[in-house]
Design an enzyme around this catalytic site. Structure first.
Site, PDB file in Angstrom:
ATOM      1  N   HIS A  19       0.835  -1.204   0.000  1.00 25.03           N
ATOM      2  CA  HIS A  19       0.000   0.000   0.000  1.00 25.03           C
ATOM      3  C   HIS A  19       0.877   1.264   0.000  1.00 25.03           C
ATOM      4  O   HIS A  19       0.744   2.128  -0.869  1.00 25.03           O
ATOM      5  CB  HIS A  19      -0.910  -0.032   1.232  1.00 25.03           C
ATOM      6  CG  HIS A  19      -1.844   1.131   1.338  1.00 25.03           C
ATOM      7  ND1 HIS A  19      -3.175   1.037   1.023  1.00 25.03           N
ATOM      8  CD2 HIS A  19      -1.649   2.423   1.706  1.00 25.03           C
ATOM      9  CE1 HIS A  19      -3.760   2.216   1.201  1.00 25.03           C
ATOM     10  NE2 HIS A  19      -2.854   3.077   1.624  1.00 25.03           N
ATOM     11  N   GLU A  20       1.784   1.339   0.957  1.00 24.79           N
ATOM     12  CA  GLU A  20       2.633   2.537   1.049  1.00 24.79           C
ATOM     13  C   GLU A  20       3.558   2.641  -0.159  1.00 24.79           C
ATOM     14  O   GLU A  20       3.844   3.731  -0.651  1.00 24.79           O
ATOM     15  CB  GLU A  20       3.444   2.531   2.350  1.00 24.79           C
ATOM     16  CG  GLU A  20       2.603   2.507   3.626  1.00 24.79           C
ATOM     17  CD  GLU A  20       1.471   3.520   3.638  1.00 24.79           C
ATOM     18  OE1 GLU A  20       1.603   4.582   3.015  1.00 24.79           O
ATOM     19  OE2 GLU A  20       0.430   3.225   4.261  1.00 24.79           O
TER      20      GLU A  20
HETATM   21 ZN   LIG Z   1      -3.148   5.153   1.795  1.00 25.99          ZN
END
Ligand SMILES: [Zn+2]
Length: 709
Positions: free
Chosen positions: A472-473
């Site tokens: 995600h990051e």
């Molecule tokens: Zn996010």
């Protein structure tokens, strides 16, 4: 001994580091303070120069932003470090500087002379590029929202409303916290706690010890409440805790939030109407990908229609298990749902989040994720130990493009520390932009997480959830890394709020793709790949109760819109209003005395007013985007190139829907999410079993049943 010849590196601007990366090792707190104070002075002088200019206002002499200003440079580094590597002294300095910075930006937004010039440019400028027009619109917009177009009287009213609103939102969340903290359930008899996992028991015993009492203490805070309501066998205690949690702030007394909710809703409506909008939702959605309330309603209705049958099935499944275990006369109550839901999940999948850890050694996961970016986009990552970092745990990488040219710096900060906030986030120490001479300044991006640390005898082994967090990051980071725009204020993740999670959530899709996992997810001791059977169970379990969960989320969206898409004064009884909104789509019985609105921080005191839909919106987008990869191959270079050029490089330069359509060739539909959730068979008719172990095929959304959002 002080060195009189030492210069503040921030004031110098040239750090003498590789790619002019922040000289963390040489910066002191007084450097930040001096640079921020001087930065504000410089910005004020620059604005004075603009407003004193006798020439007719033009884009160049009024809007064109200065590049790499001192204030931006200093605040970016300082406030980033405050989240990931702070100290008492730094916190104190932030407390001192924050009000000064707020005052500084308010002063700019209230500068009538500056606004008049911007307005003139807005009305007269011709021949602007797309990006210039966007920067101009954004500048005008922020003044307009600040009330610059209003009469003196209305300006005063607007500022009164905002002051009252900020006071009430603070009071709202303080009331929630106070009532949450005021309650605790004290248990002395261990037998009453059957079913609870050891971690929950240990935490409750510690809480009791800290209060100086015997036994176990449970509270309404999620880490205590969640496990209790899910695992405790004692039904009466579950009922007690559930009722306590769902009746806070609506029983009268000094912490009652019912009147505050009414006032907050009306204040926001009045603010929107002063600024010329019909409702608060219209005001908010104008700067969102969703654009209008009717688009949000259509979106909610589509999902509701698709998920309701599955949601009812989900409830029936849980009910059936409860009756099987407790007898046919058993009536399922709200405090039973998580408990029997968990039992059903265990029965169906027999999974435990610890089971995957041995396959997710951080070093391997890192190779896998960097390797994924190489496979998709051709970019490569080169560790550079000569780049200064703010903590020895942090790693710095130079990112190269496919042709070997320099693209960006990536910092990765993986582990928890006492001076670091919890959670995970992406940020930039320098954002991408092109200066007045045409030089492209590449970004310095950072991903910060709190992953499982290595121990003396074990390397860092991650859960699947942690792998998803990393992906995600990293997805946000790619949005920053690839940025190729002219103005810093439009670069990277500076996009509409309901669009920013697309690049990040898109990457999470890879976490359960066997082809991807095979590239790195090998057992840290035996080097064996993750068994397909285990992976399939994980995949199946991610859709468990997805119908129920979706309808629950949609009910929250509905409530949010019901409050904020109102033209008229709101004067109804809050608990009754809430029950009325949910009457049609409620799945479980609701007790008359419970009320959600009085503790719905997201939409009352947080930033999600008229924005709760964006959680589902982002999910629909990421599934739709990923479905194109499923169709063309999850590593397909050409599809990836389109994603990069049409979305990741473009930042906030154009309306997100336009960018998205250019990538996707059509508007997004909810179909891919339905397919992913197993709610609707894919267009090829492949069932879940047939697709086992192979890449899924997904509907293109072009059949007549497709739903544009
Ligand atoms: Zn996010």
């Amino acid at each position: 001994m002080t060195d009189a010849t030492r210069k503040n590196p921030l004031l110098e601007g040239e750090y003498g580091t590789p790619h002019n990366t922040a000289p963390f090792d040489r910066l002191t707190l007084s450097d930040y303070e001096e640079a921020i104070m001087e930065g504000m002075r410089q910005e004020e002088a620059a604005i004075r120069e603009i407003t004193d200019n006798p020439e007719e206002p033009t884009f160049e002499n009024t809007i064109l932003p200065p590049t790499d200003e001192l204030l931006n440079r200093a605040t970016t580094i300082f406030f980033n470090l405050l989240s990931c590597c702070t100290s008492d002294e730094a916190d104190k300095l932030a407390e001192k500087l924050s009000p000064l910075l707020t005052e500084h930006s308010n002063k700019i937004l209230l500068n009538q002379k500056l606004f008049e010039r911007i307005k003139f440019v807005k009305e007269h400028a011709t021949g602007l590029t797309l990006e210039e027009q966007k920067v101009l619109d954004n500048a005008f917009d922020s003044f307009q929202r600040g009330g610059a177009c209003l009469s003196e009287e209305d300006k005063k009213r607007l500022s009164q409303l905002r002051v009252e609103l900020s006071g009430l939102t603070l009071q709202f969340s303080q009331n929630c916290l106070k009532e949450t903290n005021a309650y605790s359930m004290h248990i002395r008899d261990r037998a009453q706690l059957a079913g609870l996992p050891d971690t929950a028991l240990e935490a409750a015993a510690l809480a009791a010890k800290q209060k100086g009492v015997e036994g176990w203490l449970f509270t309404l805070h999620q880490p205590s409440y969640g496990p209790f309501i899910t695992y405790a066998d004692n039904r009466e205690l579950r009922r007690e805790l559930y009722t306590a949690k769902n009746t806070i702030c609506c029983k009268g007394g000094e912490h009652d939030n019912r009147r505050i909710v009414t006032r907050i809703v009306n204040l926001r409506r009045e603010i929107a109407q002063l600024l010329g909008e019909d409702t608060y939702a219209c005001h908010v959605l104008k700067r969102r990908m969703a654009e209008t309330p009717s688009n949000v309603y259509a979106f909610i209705r589509q999902l509701e229609k698709a998920y309701m049958p599955k949601a009812k099935e989900d409830v029936t499944d849980v009910e059936a298990l409860a009756k099987r275990l407790e007898g046919k006369d058993f009536v399922l109550e709200p405090w039973d749902y998580s408990y029997y839901g968990q039992k059903l999940k265990k029965e169906r999948f027999s999974l435990d989040s610890e089971m995957l850890r041995p396959y997710f050694r951080l070093e391997k996961v890192k190779e896998g994720i960097f390797g994924l970016a190489t496979r998709l986009y051709g970019i490569t990552f080169h560790r550079r130990k000569d780049i200064p970092v703010y903590h020895p745990d942090v790693e710095a990488y130079e990112v190269h493009d496919e042709d070997g040219s320099y693209l960006a710096i990536l910092y990765a900060d993986f582990y928890p520390r006492g001076n670091k906030q919890s959670g995970a986030w992406m940020t930039s120490y320098a954002e991408q932009y092109v200066d007045h001479e045409g030089k492209d300044h590449r970004p310095h991006v950072s991903i910060t997480m709190n992953l499982t640390k290595p121990t003396e005898d074990k390397p860092s082994l991650l859960t699947l959830g942690e792998v998803e967090t990393f992906l995600h990051e990293f997805g946000h980071a790619l949005h920053g890394i690839f940025s190729r725009v002219r103005f810093m204020s439009l670069s990277g993740t500076n996009v509409y709020w309901d669009f920013v999670e697309l690049p990040s959530q898109f990457m999470e899709n890879y976490a359960t793709q066997e082809q991807f996992l095979n590239t790195f997810a090998h057992h840290y001791q035996t080097d064996a790949p993750m068994p397909s059977e285990l992976l399939q169970r994980v995949k199946d379990s991610t859709n468990f109760q997805c119908g129920y969960q979706c309808i629950r989320q949609l009910n929250f969206c509905q409530l949010d819109m019901a409050y904020y898409d109102r033209h008229e004064v709101f004067s109804e009884d809050v608990p009754a209003f809430e029950k009325k909104v949910w009457a049609r789509t409620r799945l479980l019985p609701q007790l008359p005395e419970t009320c959600m609105s009085v503790q719905f921080g997201h939409i009352m005191s947080g930033g999600y007013a008229a924005g709760y839909y964006s959680y589902k919106w982002a999910e629909v987008l990421d599934a739709d985007a990923f479905s194109l990869f499923l169709q063309n191959g999850i590593f397909d270079h050409r599809t990836a190139a389109r994603f990069r050029h049409e979305i990741l490089e473009r930042g906030g330069t154009e309306p997100p829907m336009r960018l998205y359509e250019r990538f996707r060739g059509q508007k997004p539909t909810i179909d891919a999410l339905l397919t992913r959730n197993g709610v609707k068979a894919s267009a090829t008719g492949a069932s879940k079993e047939e697709g086992k172990g192979a890449p899924h095929t997904a509907t293109t959304g072009q059949d007549e049943k497709s739903h544009n959002i």
